[in-house]
Design an enzyme around this catalytic site. Structure first.
Site, short mmCIF file in Angstrom:
data_model
loop_
_atom_site.label_atom_id
_atom_site.label_comp_id
_atom_site.label_asym_id
_atom_site.label_seq_id
_atom_site.Cartn_x
_atom_site.Cartn_y
_atom_site.Cartn_z
N ASP A 172 58.79 10.27 -8.07
CA ASP A 172 59.43 10.52 -6.76
C ASP A 172 58.94 9.54 -5.70
O ASP A 172 59.60 9.33 -4.69
CB ASP A 172 59.10 11.94 -6.28
N GLU A 205 66.47 17.80 -10.01
CA GLU A 205 65.18 18.38 -9.61
C GLU A 205 65.48 19.68 -8.88
O GLU A 205 66.62 20.18 -8.89
CB GLU A 205 64.39 17.42 -8.70
N HIS A 261 45.86 7.17 -6.26
CA HIS A 261 46.61 8.35 -5.84
C HIS A 261 46.35 9.56 -6.73
O HIS A 261 47.14 10.50 -6.77
CB HIS A 261 48.10 8.04 -5.72
P1 FAD Z 1 44.98 5.92 -10.01
O1 FAD Z 1 44.75 7.16 -9.23
O2 FAD Z 1 44.44 4.68 -9.42
O3 FAD Z 1 44.47 6.10 -11.52
C1 FAD Z 1 44.83 7.23 -12.26
C2 FAD Z 1 44.20 7.18 -13.66
O4 FAD Z 1 44.79 6.12 -14.39
C3 FAD Z 1 42.71 6.89 -13.64
O5 FAD Z 1 42.08 7.55 -14.70
C4 FAD Z 1 42.63 5.39 -13.84
O6 FAD Z 1 41.41 4.99 -14.44
C5 FAD Z 1 43.80 5.16 -14.78
N1 FAD Z 1 44.39 3.85 -14.59
C6 FAD Z 1 44.80 3.26 -13.45
N2 FAD Z 1 45.31 2.05 -13.71
C7 FAD Z 1 45.21 1.86 -15.04
C8 FAD Z 1 45.56 0.81 -15.93
N3 FAD Z 1 46.11 -0.32 -15.48
N4 FAD Z 1 45.32 0.97 -17.24
C9 FAD Z 1 44.77 2.10 -17.72
N5 FAD Z 1 44.40 3.12 -16.93
C10 FAD Z 1 44.63 3.01 -15.60
N6 FAD Z 1 53.49 11.51 -10.70
C11 FAD Z 1 54.64 11.66 -11.35
O7 FAD Z 1 54.67 11.60 -12.59
N7 FAD Z 1 55.81 11.87 -10.69
C12 FAD Z 1 55.87 11.89 -9.33
O8 FAD Z 1 56.94 12.06 -8.77
C13 FAD Z 1 54.67 11.71 -8.61
N8 FAD Z 1 54.67 11.68 -7.27
C14 FAD Z 1 53.52 11.49 -6.60
C15 FAD Z 1 53.55 11.44 -5.20
C16 FAD Z 1 52.40 11.23 -4.49
C17 FAD Z 1 52.44 11.19 -2.98
C18 FAD Z 1 51.16 11.10 -5.18
C19 FAD Z 1 49.89 10.94 -4.42
C20 FAD Z 1 51.11 11.16 -6.56
C21 FAD Z 1 52.29 11.35 -7.29
N9 FAD Z 1 52.30 11.40 -8.68
C22 FAD Z 1 53.48 11.54 -9.35
C23 FAD Z 1 51.04 11.34 -9.45
C24 FAD Z 1 50.75 9.94 -9.90
O9 FAD Z 1 51.66 9.51 -10.87
C25 FAD Z 1 49.36 9.84 -10.55
O10 FAD Z 1 48.39 10.36 -9.69
C26 FAD Z 1 49.04 8.39 -10.87
O11 FAD Z 1 47.88 8.33 -11.64
C27 FAD Z 1 48.83 7.62 -9.60
O12 FAD Z 1 48.86 6.25 -9.86
P2 FAD Z 1 47.72 5.34 -9.27
O13 FAD Z 1 48.14 3.95 -9.49
O14 FAD Z 1 47.40 5.73 -7.88
O15 FAD Z 1 46.56 5.75 -10.28
#
Ligand code: FAD
Length: 522
Positions: A155, A269, A93
């Site tokens: 969120d 918020e 994400h």
């Molecule tokens: P990924 O996109 O898969 O990875 C993100 C980064 O983290 C990459 O660099 C990856 O290599 C690294 N990573 C992933 N897993 C690990 C692991 N196990 N160990 C070490 N590194 C790792 N953020 C907020 O803080 N608050 C919010 O309310 C919020 N709302 C969101 C709502 C939506 C609809 C979306 C799309 C995003 C939102 N986000 C929010 C952002 C979100 O927290 C970050 O984009 C987060 O990185 C997404 O998590 P993911 O598991 O999809 O990570």
């Protein structure tokens, strides 16, 4: 057997494609328990993310079954003569390809394909141990079985634990509990050398501090021990409107100053309404159809309204006093009279609110579109300038998605972590959560919105507003050095210590991987 065959095939492809000087039998000896996949569907999904603006194809995707799988693979990359990039991917994400790698392997941490370890709750010590790829929605479900829940949220819950802890993890509870990274007791981490280490404030503390908010640069989180509290049963969810920005921010700042006290809201918020676009975005369901907002009838200053969003949690046992408690808190605020919109719902439904909106957008094919999001931390002393220059200036009357704005207390953030925030006691998150559409209207298109993001950053630069990007994205190391400011020296020293070959999370584009002999690319 099938795994071994696939693995051999993957390694041969790696050798052909990137000139990896690695003895295939060595990787076979790794005896991975999970699945290594070359399936185009797996590779395809690991080459995309929620942002929808970048692609990078990995050679293969590992669905690990255990921390040892992760450690074995990273160690093999670290020790191989050529080296190759490894990106942990949670739920993908990210916006700008942060979880991708075009020169190596993606470890798909989320999902059940590798059959990773399930959450383990300790009722007595009030924590849960979870796999790094676990989604927060599943963490919540598992802890609720014990009447417990994590304290600090995002969120949206379809994000992985490792993904949010690599950034910070923020929502309306952060003013009180701090971000998610302030609510972790212990981690298991596979470093860029392939060592599997347990870390906490007491043990391997340098690694612990580095990994939290560390953008995946220092290690892969395979287990996190997350602090829990007794889960509330219900939530009183309130929105009130303001036409005056100063009144709005004064009230927000007053509410977050109540952190730690019993008489406070549990979540603070807010968002900006610059057009009737609110009706079309994923925060709109609250108002309609029972509570339609007639912006035009509310005398918005320059067409802009500000919405404060607050909640009060409660248990059945204090249901009879919730009305008075909310009333007493609302009395102290200066919103537009008669602009109070209230709903009452189970705690889980509140936490999982964005997923409902996701399903609606998916049904209209509006979820899988490009998302040129811009998230900024803005110092409190300059938030009014930001309002004048951006909300009332650059944005015009078209936002293409929700604009969140809420303050947080810096003393709830651990300065030893890798994350950077403005140097003031209170700073705001401003999140422009935009969706680009290809509908012929140029002002809703990707190029227009991306340009607008650049204009906003340039405006802040020229006005001397020291913003910090949250979920940061830069393309040159110079920009990263500027982003980290005083923390850069420590950040790069930690990189040398924990990932000396720069093989982890290359999609962040902070450090070029040190691969031999053909040089490196992101
Ligand atoms: P990924 O996109 O898969 O990875 C993100 C980064 O983290 C990459 O660099 C990856 O290599 C690294 N990573 C992933 N897993 C690990 C692991 N196990 N160990 C070490 N590194 C790792 N953020 C907020 O803080 N608050 C919010 O309310 C919020 N709302 C969101 C709502 C939506 C609809 C979306 C799309 C995003 C939102 N986000 C929010 C952002 C979100 O927290 C970050 O984009 C987060 O990185 C997404 O998590 P993911 O598991 O999809 O990570």
């Amino acid at each position: 057997m099938a795994t071994k065959f696939l693995l051999t095939f993957a390694i041969c492809r790696l050798i052909v494609t990137v000139g990896l000087t690695l003895d295939p039998t060595e990787l076979l000896r790794l005896e991975l328990e999970g699945q290594l996949s070359l399936d185009p569907a797996d590779v395809g999904s690991a080459s995309r993310d929620f942002g929808g603006m970048r692609t990078a194809h990995p050679m293969a995707v590992l669905h690990p079954a255990s921390p040892q799988d992760v450690a074995r693979l990273v160690k093999s990359a670290y020790e191989s003569a050529h080296g190759f990039g490894i990106s942990a991917r949670g739920h993908g994400h990210s916006i700008n390809g942060q979880a991708m790698t075009g020169n190596g392997l993606v470890i798909q941490m989320s999902g059940s394909r590798g059959n990773p370890p399930p959450p383990r709750v300790s009722e007595k010590s009030m924590y849960v141990d979870v796999w790094g790829g676990a989604l927060w929605i599943d963490v919540l479900r598992s802890t609720l079985e014990y009447g417990l829940a994590p304290k600090s949220w995002t969120d949206y819950l379809y994000l992985s634990v490792g993904g949010t802890l690599s950034n910070a993890g923020i929502s309306g509870q952060a003013f009180n509990h701090g971000p998610q990274i302030s609510n972790v007791y212990e981690l298991d981490v596979v470093t860029g050398k392939g060592e599997l280490l347990t870390c906490s404030k007491e043990q391997n503390s340098e690694l612990y501090d580095a990994v939290l908010g560390g953008l995946g640069q220092f290690g892969i989180i395979t287990r996190a021990r997350i602090a829990l509290e007794r889960a509330p049963r219900r939530v009183r969810w309130i929105r009130v409107l303001y036409s005056n920005f100063t009144a709005f921010t004064q009230d927000q700042e007053y509410l977050i100053s109540l952190h730690g006290q019993p008489q406070k809201f549990d979540y603070v918020e807010g968002f900006v309404i610059v057009d009737e676009g609110l009706i079309n975005n994923w925060r709109s369901s609250f108002f309609s159809p029972r509570n339609p907002v007639r912006i035009s009838s509310l005398n918005a200053d320059g067409g802009i309204l500000y919405c404060l969003e607050i909640t009060k949690n409660y248990q059945e046992s204090n249901a009879d006093t919730i009305d008075q408690e909310v009333e007493a808190l609302l009395k102290k605020l200066n919103f537009i009279p008669a602009s109070v919109f209230t709903t009452d719902l189970p705690y889980v439904d509140f936490l999982d609110r964005v997923h409902k909106a996701e399903l609606k957008l998916r049904a209209k094919n509006l979820w899988d579109v490009p998302h040129p999001w811009l998230n900024l931390f803005v110092p409190k002393s300059r938030i009014a300038d930001f309002d004048r220059g951006v909300f009332k200036g650059i944005l015009g009357n078209n936002t293409s998605g929700p604009i969140l704005i809420y303050p947080m207390n810096k003393n709830k953030w651990d300065d030893k972590s890798s994350v950077v925030t403005p140097n003031e006691d209170v700073f705001y998150l401003v999140a422009l959560l935009r969706s680009a559409l290809d509908n012929g209207d140029e002002t809703q298109g990707l190029e227009y919105l991306s340009n607008q993001n650049r204009q906003i950053l340039q405006f802040c630069d020229e006005a001397g507003i020291n913003v910090k990007q949250y979920l940061p994205h830069y393309t040159t190391q110079q920009e990263w050095i500027r982003h980290f400011g005083e923390k850069w020296t420590l950040f790069s020293k930690r990189k040398m210590e924990f990932d000396p070959r720069h093989i982890l999370a290359t999609g962040q584009r902070i450090f070029a991987p040190l691969l031999n002999p053909r040089g490196a690319s992101f």
